[in-house]
Design an enzyme around this catalytic site. Structure first.
Site, mmCIF file in Angstrom:
data_model
loop_
_atom_site.group_PDB
_atom_site.id
_atom_site.type_symbol
_atom_site.label_atom_id
_atom_site.label_comp_id
_atom_site.label_asym_id
_atom_site.label_seq_id
_atom_site.Cartn_x
_atom_site.Cartn_y
_atom_site.Cartn_z
ATOM 1 N N GLY A 111 0.831 -1.203 0.000
ATOM 2 C CA GLY A 111 0.000 0.000 0.000
ATOM 3 C C GLY A 111 0.864 1.252 0.000
ATOM 4 O O GLY A 111 0.546 2.245 -0.671
ATOM 5 N N LYS A 125 -1.282 -17.137 -10.667
ATOM 6 C CA LYS A 125 -0.416 -16.626 -9.601
ATOM 7 C C LYS A 125 -0.658 -17.404 -8.307
ATOM 8 O O LYS A 125 0.277 -17.754 -7.583
ATOM 9 C CB LYS A 125 -0.656 -15.123 -9.388
ATOM 10 C CG LYS A 125 0.395 -14.525 -8.457
ATOM 11 C CD LYS A 125 0.312 -13.013 -8.334
ATOM 12 C CE LYS A 125 1.534 -12.502 -7.554
ATOM 13 N NZ LYS A 125 1.314 -11.233 -6.903
ATOM 14 N N ALA A 155 7.356 -5.147 -2.391
ATOM 15 C CA ALA A 155 7.678 -4.106 -1.419
ATOM 16 C C ALA A 155 7.938 -4.775 -0.077
ATOM 17 O O ALA A 155 7.426 -5.859 0.185
ATOM 18 C CB ALA A 155 6.499 -3.132 -1.283
ATOM 19 N N GLU A 160 -1.687 -16.382 4.629
ATOM 20 C CA GLU A 160 -2.800 -16.294 3.667
ATOM 21 C C GLU A 160 -3.190 -17.687 3.138
ATOM 22 O O GLU A 160 -3.853 -17.791 2.118
ATOM 23 C CB GLU A 160 -2.406 -15.358 2.512
ATOM 24 C CG GLU A 160 -2.141 -13.928 2.966
ATOM 25 C CD GLU A 160 -1.917 -12.940 1.827
ATOM 26 O OE1 GLU A 160 -0.997 -13.176 1.004
ATOM 27 O OE2 GLU A 160 -2.657 -11.940 1.741
#
Ligand code: NAD
Length: 313
Positions: A12, A188, A132, A274
């Site tokens: 983000g 993915k 990131a 996740e």
């Protein structure tokens, strides 16, 4: 464009910063106290390919969003998958009738969660190859380059989706309009589903896993389960191509020495993973469609067991 970044962690922050630097009216939303306070006090500090910069950007806690807030033109979801629903609850005041919501989270099934809060015509699904990392509160590390592929899930959303692609391009984020984003999301997820859980359970980097005699048979079995379940949703994955892609990642001169993000989440940072949106989603969907998914089911259970052993939060 008035853009809200819902979840201003590693990714983000990257997207927020690049869109802000391109002249958009960007606000960040996050609930990680130290991070939010650091950005409020000192600005967002970014190490961009070795160059440090500090940018003062508006950042708010979810409970600072007023019920009469002006709706956003675009909201980009960037929480972890397990946090998506909670964040959607928080940002309700920013969702107007025309607010487009772009979901770039890894994993499967997010369109179902989004549809409980956002009209289908305003939902954009996507994947990104940008990466990131967080160096600490208020500090991010933004290395390399990437691309964002996205598409509307409802035909009515196409014009707006293309507008968002143009905004992302304008910000240097390399937006691409996808003609089949469902395929890209599944592909993915499948790649992530091979390496994330296995490397985490084995506490191994990608090269170490790849050097074992067991790697290929395990990866083939996982890919075949993803392919069989995806086919039930009319998504045709190419097992050979995916296996070849995964095998290429074993190279220690490429990304082989890296630990996948699930390993970083659970083993390094003691955070919940996740898994329920990657192998877990395939196991759940497999059960619904009557497709056996023993590898995905076991990997999901093992990761949950590991989360409990490590008391991950
Ligand atoms: P992150 O944990 O760094 O960032 C998530 C942020 O959301 C955190 O700062 C957290 O405080 C905030 N948050 C979560 N729930 C919230 C809530 N209810 N209210 C307010 N703030 C909330 O995660 P990330 O690495 O940026 O990853 C985000 C998503 O992007 C994940 O799905 C990940 O798999 C995917 N992704 C990450 C990368 C990467 O390189 N980091 C690359 C591609 C895709």
């Amino acid at each position: 464009m008035r853009i809200v970044i819902a979840g201003a962690g590693a990714m983000g922050s990257r997207f927020g910063l690049m869109l802000y630097n391109a002249g958009n009216d960007v606000i960040l939303i996050d609930k990680w106290r130290d991070h939010v306070e650091a950005i409020k006090k000192n600005g967002l500090s970014a190490n961009i390919n070795g160059q440090r910069s500090t940018t003062r950007m508006p950042i708010f806690y979810p409970d600072e969003i007023a019920s009469n807030s002006k709706p956003a033109d675009l909201i980009i979801m960037f929480t972890k998958a397990i946090q998506l629903e909670d964040m959607l609850q928080s940002i309700k005041p920013l969702l107007g009738l025309e607010t487009m919501v772009l979901c770039l989270l890894n994993g499967l099934g997010h369109e179902d969660t989004l549809a409980r809060y956002v009209p289908q015509k305003n939902i954009l699904l996507g994947i990104t190859m940008w990466t990131a990392g967080l160096e600490g509160p208020g500090k991010v590390k933004l290395f390399g380059t990437g691309e964002v592929e996205l598409q509307n899930i409802d035909a009515e959303g196409e014009k707006n989706a293309k507008k968002i692609v143009a905004e992302l391009r304008n910000a240097g984020l390399n937006g691409v309009y996808s003609s089949n984003v469902k395929y890209s999301v599944w592909r993915k997820a499948c790649v992530n589903g091979t390496l994330n859980s296995t490397c985490t359970i084995l506490n191994a980097n990608i090269s170490e896993l790849g050097a074992t005699t067991e790697a290929i048979p395990i990866l083939k079995a996982i890919i075949s389960e993803f392919t069989a379940v995806a086919a039930k949703e009319h998504v045709i994955l190419d097992q050979k191509e995916i296996l070849q892609h995964v095998v290429e990642t074993f190279d220690p001169n490429g990304i082989g020495l890296h630990y996948p993000s699930m390993h970083q989440d659970l083993i390094k940072n003691n955070r919940l993973t996740e898994i329920d949106y990657i192998n877990g989603a395939v196991a759940r969907k497999g059960e619904d469609y009557g497709v056996p998914t023993p590898y995905c089911a076991l990997l999901t259970e093992l990761i949950h067991a590991k989360e409990q052993i490590l008391k991950a939060k």
